[in-house]
Structures are given as structure tokens and as C-alpha cells.
Design an enzyme around this catalytic site. Structure first.
Site, PDB file in Angstrom:
ATOM      1  N   SER A 159      -5.339 -12.361  -1.043  1.00 42.69           N
ATOM      2  CA  SER A 159      -5.223 -12.527   0.396  1.00 42.69           C
ATOM      3  C   SER A 159      -5.721 -11.320   1.197  1.00 42.69           C
ATOM      4  O   SER A 159      -5.894 -11.416   2.400  1.00 42.69           O
ATOM      5  CB  SER A 159      -3.751 -12.793   0.749  1.00 42.69           C
ATOM      6  OG  SER A 159      -2.951 -11.663   0.379  1.00 42.69           O
ATOM      7  N   SER A 182      -3.541 -10.220  -4.943  1.00 42.15           N
ATOM      8  CA  SER A 182      -4.161 -10.118  -3.618  1.00 42.15           C
ATOM      9  C   SER A 182      -4.883  -8.811  -3.309  1.00 42.15           C
ATOM     10  O   SER A 182      -5.525  -8.695  -2.276  1.00 42.15           O
ATOM     11  CB  SER A 182      -3.120 -10.378  -2.526  1.00 42.15           C
ATOM     12  OG  SER A 182      -2.778 -11.734  -2.517  1.00 42.15           O
ATOM     13  N   LYS A 226      -4.159  -3.726   6.251  1.00 44.03           N
ATOM     14  CA  LYS A 226      -3.938  -5.179   6.214  1.00 44.03           C
ATOM     15  C   LYS A 226      -2.914  -5.567   7.273  1.00 44.03           C
ATOM     16  O   LYS A 226      -1.889  -4.888   7.434  1.00 44.03           O
ATOM     17  CB  LYS A 226      -3.452  -5.576   4.811  1.00 44.03           C
ATOM     18  CG  LYS A 226      -3.331  -7.082   4.581  1.00 44.03           C
ATOM     19  CD  LYS A 226      -2.959  -7.363   3.128  1.00 44.03           C
ATOM     20  CE  LYS A 226      -2.791  -8.837   2.851  1.00 44.03           C
ATOM     21  NZ  LYS A 226      -2.472  -9.109   1.432  1.00 44.03           N
TER      22      LYS A 226
END
EC number: 6.3.5.7
Length: 482
Positions: free
Chosen positions: A150, A174, A75
């Protein structure tokens, strides 16, 4: 793409080389990225160099670990030395970290092959990966729908076989929410189990890094590598890390499972409820003693979170002012206009909204009424969980109230978007481990996730329950047709 164990066998028996495995992953990325947009950066040259290093070790007769030669996505809110780390924000569009995060350092040392940095909601603020300043990621099961957020890029990349496993961060759901919407396994560890050093902060008392995989075993292998004490993170826990592979037992005899009553009812999609109830019945068939458990303050998680998280964000994001790094506005009139214009131009709408909420909650006249009160409610939510774990080993509930929604469907209605994390947020507030795994599909063929929650540092209990359920079903074997 095969599992970590299967690829490891291929590597040590010389059936395939790490370079071939990496090239296959990069080819899939090349084919799918034009419609999927999981990655913000593809690190092909570095990935191939890492793969060749693993092949050289094998050629020299050296032993390699399970993650050596395995393609992984990271990420883009974790610092990677010499590789852009944008956090999905314009304000960090040209930021090249001078150091490596602890997690990526551990993975590199284990021989894992980073194929790229994955897309995310800006500064990890969002539930759909639509808040990225650069691109919107599609859901591999239906690219017109969102992958969740997210960590949407990390979840979509694993679901679409662009990488074997990936790393995300979870502040209010997330990791687990996108895992549910993309039909993969996502695990948020106990707060402090995995180092946050080098993770760009959103809400420091809630953020936690964790793994995505196609199977519970893959997630457990990845967790094994990234967990552990780190003196560079003051919230890191000094605890012995157990061998998580020993928890992978397909048996739940004698295990006590609690079903959180408050997660069923208004706002929960009928199909999601039906599928999750069926999964809970399956746990009972596997020998678990299933009982209803009430966590009366569970429903206060969402309002509590939206005071605490934005408050911490407003402090953490104060450092982006155009002085030391990142974006700086052109030709400001003076120092104050440089600050304000840089932030006005550099941050997206949702980030600005949360900074404003947080600044308001922390302001002198409202601090007691909002921030202090939210911290008290957080303690009460934690107490509810503590009481529940006196009588059960694992708690279960749906991961999300609905399946993946259409891109653009909720962008004009922030409150509706915030409700996507209704079931996951309380777990962060209490600092507990939570895992989502696939448990079925709705009428449109969209994945549904089952959330399992453990007591502090009882990832082993969560992994055992998840593994037992997974091995008795076929859901993890389903793949999207892209």
C-alpha cells in the site's frame, strides 16, 4: 538525486544549501506529479522553512546530523500535526491531527525536510495504490503500471527522485512489495522496533513503520533515526539500538544463507525466478554458504493473514462513525442512519470488503473456526522460521511473484491482487525484519526484488547481506526515464 552521505558532504562543505536541495526536490515533484501522482499533499512552505533552519544552523557553525536538510516523503497514514492526514480515504478527507506521530517527530528533530505526504491504498489496504480515494499512483518505470502497495506513493517518489528517502508502513508487505516493483530498497523492521504511535492503525499486531531508499545505506541511516523505545506505544520494544552503519560490510564469508524452497514453484513468474536464482548465486560468490531451507507452513500465510488482518481492521475502523472527526453524511434521519450512511459513503470498496471479512471471522459462531484457528497457524509459521534460523543467518526468496502489472488489471479480482503479497505476509505474521532490494529486470525493463529475512532484531544481519549483494552489482544505480 544523490545519497544521504553525498548530500550531507555538500551541505557541510557549503557546496549546496539545504534550501537549494529542497528547491530541487520540489521542482522535480512539480514536473513529475501530473503523470506520477506519488503525493497527496505537497508541503512546500513547511519544507523550505525547515531547510532554512538547517542552513541557519550551518551558518552558525553548528554540527548537523546526517538527515538534516534531506528531502523526505511521509506516507499519509502517519499523523502530522496541523497537516491533513487522510489515509487515502474519503472518511478522513478533512482530518487535521492535533498531534505528531513519534516517527515524524523524530525526523523533524533530526532536521529532515518533509516535502509531502505520499499516496497509499485506503487505510493501507491494498497491493497497488489503486484503492486510494484520491488518485492512482503510476510506476516510474512505466506509468501505465502500478507501483505496488500500500506504500506505492512512498516507493514511487524515491524511485523517481522526488525525494531522497521516504517512510512507509508494512502490514503484509506494504513496504517490500512496492520497493520491489519500483526498484528501490524497502525495509520492514522487527515488530516493535519502530514506534507505531501516531500511525493510523490497520492491523495492530502486524503494522510496522519502515524506510525506503535508493540504497541499503540510505535505508540503514533512516532506520537508525526512527528505531527505538517509545513509552507511548505499548508494543514498543525496550532494546538497545545498534549502530546499523557497522553492518554495512561488503563481505559474506562465513554467513549462512537459506533459500526458502516453498517460494519457488507454482505462481512464480519464470523471469522472476531466473533473476532471483542468479542473485542467490551471487551471494554464494560473495562467500555465503547457501542452502535450501523448508518452511512447510509458509504457504498458509496468505489465508491466515486474511483472517487476522481484517479481524483487527474491523475493530480498528469501528471508530470512524462521523461523530468526533472526519467525514459525516449530510442530513441523516437519525443516529443509526448517520452511522451507517457515513461509513457507506466514507469507506471504499476494498475497506468495506475487509471490514465484512473481519466482522464475519470474529462473529460468535465462527470465532473458533476462523480467528482462533488463524492465530494457531500463525504460531506454526513462527515456529518454522525459528527452526530455520537455527541453521542460517538470513533467509532469501523473491519479494513478489511477478513484476508490476497494468493499472486496472487486477481490480476486479481481489484474490489475484492478494497473491501479490504471497512472499511477504509470513514475515509480518512472525514479526521478523524483511528487506527488499533490486536484483534485476524482466524483458520489459521492469524491476525485480530480492527479499532478505532476518531473525528477530537481526536487522544488522539483513543489512549486511543486502549491502554486500548491492555493492557487487549495479542494479541500484539504474534509474527510470521519466
Amino acid at each position: 538525486m544523490a545519497s544521504i552521505q553525498a548530500l550531507h558532504q555538500e551541505l557541510i562543505t557549503k557546496e549546496r544549501s539545504a534550501q537549494e536541495i529542497t528547491e530541487a526536490a520540489l521542482e522535480t515533484i512539480h514536473q513529475l506529479e501530473p503523470k506520477l501522482h506519488s503525493f497527496l499533499a505537497i508541503t512546500a512552505d513547511q519544507a523550505l522553512a525547515q531547510a532554512k533552519q538547517v542552513d541557519a544552523q550551518l551558518a552558525a557553525g553548528e554540527e548537523i546530523g546526517l538527515l538534516a536538510g534531506i528531502p523526505i516523503g511521509i506516507k499519509d497514514n502517519m499523523c502530522t500535526k496541523g497537516i491533513a492526514t487522510t489515509c487515502g480515504s474519503k472518511i478522513l478527507q478533512n482530518f487535521i491531527p492535533p498531534y505528531e506521530s513519534t516517527v515524524t517527530q523524530k525526523l523533524a528533530a533530526a532536521g529532515a525536510v518533509m516535502v509531502g505526504k505520499t499516496n497509499l491504498d485506503e487505510f493501507a489496504m491494498g497491493s497497488s495504490t489503486e484503492n486510494s480515494a484520491y488518485q492512482v499512483t503510476g510506476n516510474p518505470w512505466d506509468v501505465s503500471r502500478v507501483p505496488g502497495g500500500s506504500s506505492g506513493g512512498s516507493a514511487a517518489a524515491v524511485a523517481a527522485d522526488e525525494c531522497v528517502v521516504s517512510i512507509g508502513s508494512d502490514t503484509g508487505g506494504s513496504i517490500r512489495q512496492p520497493a520491489a516493483l519500483c526498484g528501490v530498497v524497502g525495509l520492514k523492521p522487527t515488530y516493535g522496533l519502530v514506534s507505531r504511535f501516531g500511525l493510523v492503525a490497520y492491523a495492530s499486531s502486524l503494522d510496522q513503520i519502515g524506510p525506503f531508499g535508493r540504497t541499503v545505506e540510505d535505508a540503514a541511516i533512516l532506520l537508525q533515526e526512527i528505531a527505538g523505545y517509545d513509552p507511548q506505544d505499548s508494543t514498543s520494544l525496550k532494546v538497545e539500538i545498534p549502530d546499523y552503519s557497522k553492518s554495512l560490510i561488503p563481505d559474506l564469508k562465513g554467513k549462512k544463507v537459506g533459500v526458502i524452497t516453498e517460494t519457488f514453484g507454482e505462481g512464480l513468474d519464470e523471469v522472476v525466478e531466473k533473476v532471483v536464482r542468479k542473485a542467490i548465486d551471487q551471494l554464494a560468490e560473495l562467500g555465503a554458504e547457501v542452502q535450501e531451507i523448508s518452511c512447510p507452513r509458509f504457504r498458509y500465510g496468505l489465508p491466515t493473514y486474511y483472517v487476522i488482518a481484517p479481524s483487527e481492521a474491523s475493530a480498528n475502523l469501528a471508530r470512524y462513525d462521523g461523530v468526533k472527526y472526519g467525514y459525516r453524511t449530510d442530513d441523516p434521519d437519525d443516529l443509526m442512519s448517520m452511522y451507517t450512511n457515513t461509513r457507506a459513503e466514507g469507506f471504499g470498496a476494498e475497506v468495506k470488503r475487509r471490514i465484512m471479512i473481519g466482522t464475519y471471522a470474529l462473529s460468535a459462531g465462527y470465532y473458533d473456526a476462523y480467528y482462533l484457528k488463524a492465530q494457531k497457524v500463525r504460531t506454526l509459521i513462527k515456529e518454522d522460521f525459528e527452526k530455520a534460523f537455527e541453521s542460517v543467518d538470513v533467509l532469501v526468496c523473491p519479494t513478489t511473484p511477478t513484476t508490476a502489472f497494468k493499472a486496472g488489471e487486477k481490480t476486479a479480482d481481489p484474490l489475484s491482487m492478494y497473491l501479490s503479497d504471497l512472499m511477504t505476509i509470513p514475515v509480518n505474521l512472525a514479526g521478523l525484519p524483511g528487506l527488499s532490494l533490486p536484483c534485476g529486470f524482466d524483458d520489459q525493463g521492469l524491476p525485480i526484488g530480492l527479499q532478505m529475512i532476518g531473525n528477530v532484531l537481526r536487522e544488522d544481519q539483513v543489512l549486511q547481506a543486502a549491502y554486500a549483494y548491492e555493492q557487487s552489482t549495479e542494479w541500484h544505480k539504474a534509474s527510470p526515464k521519466l
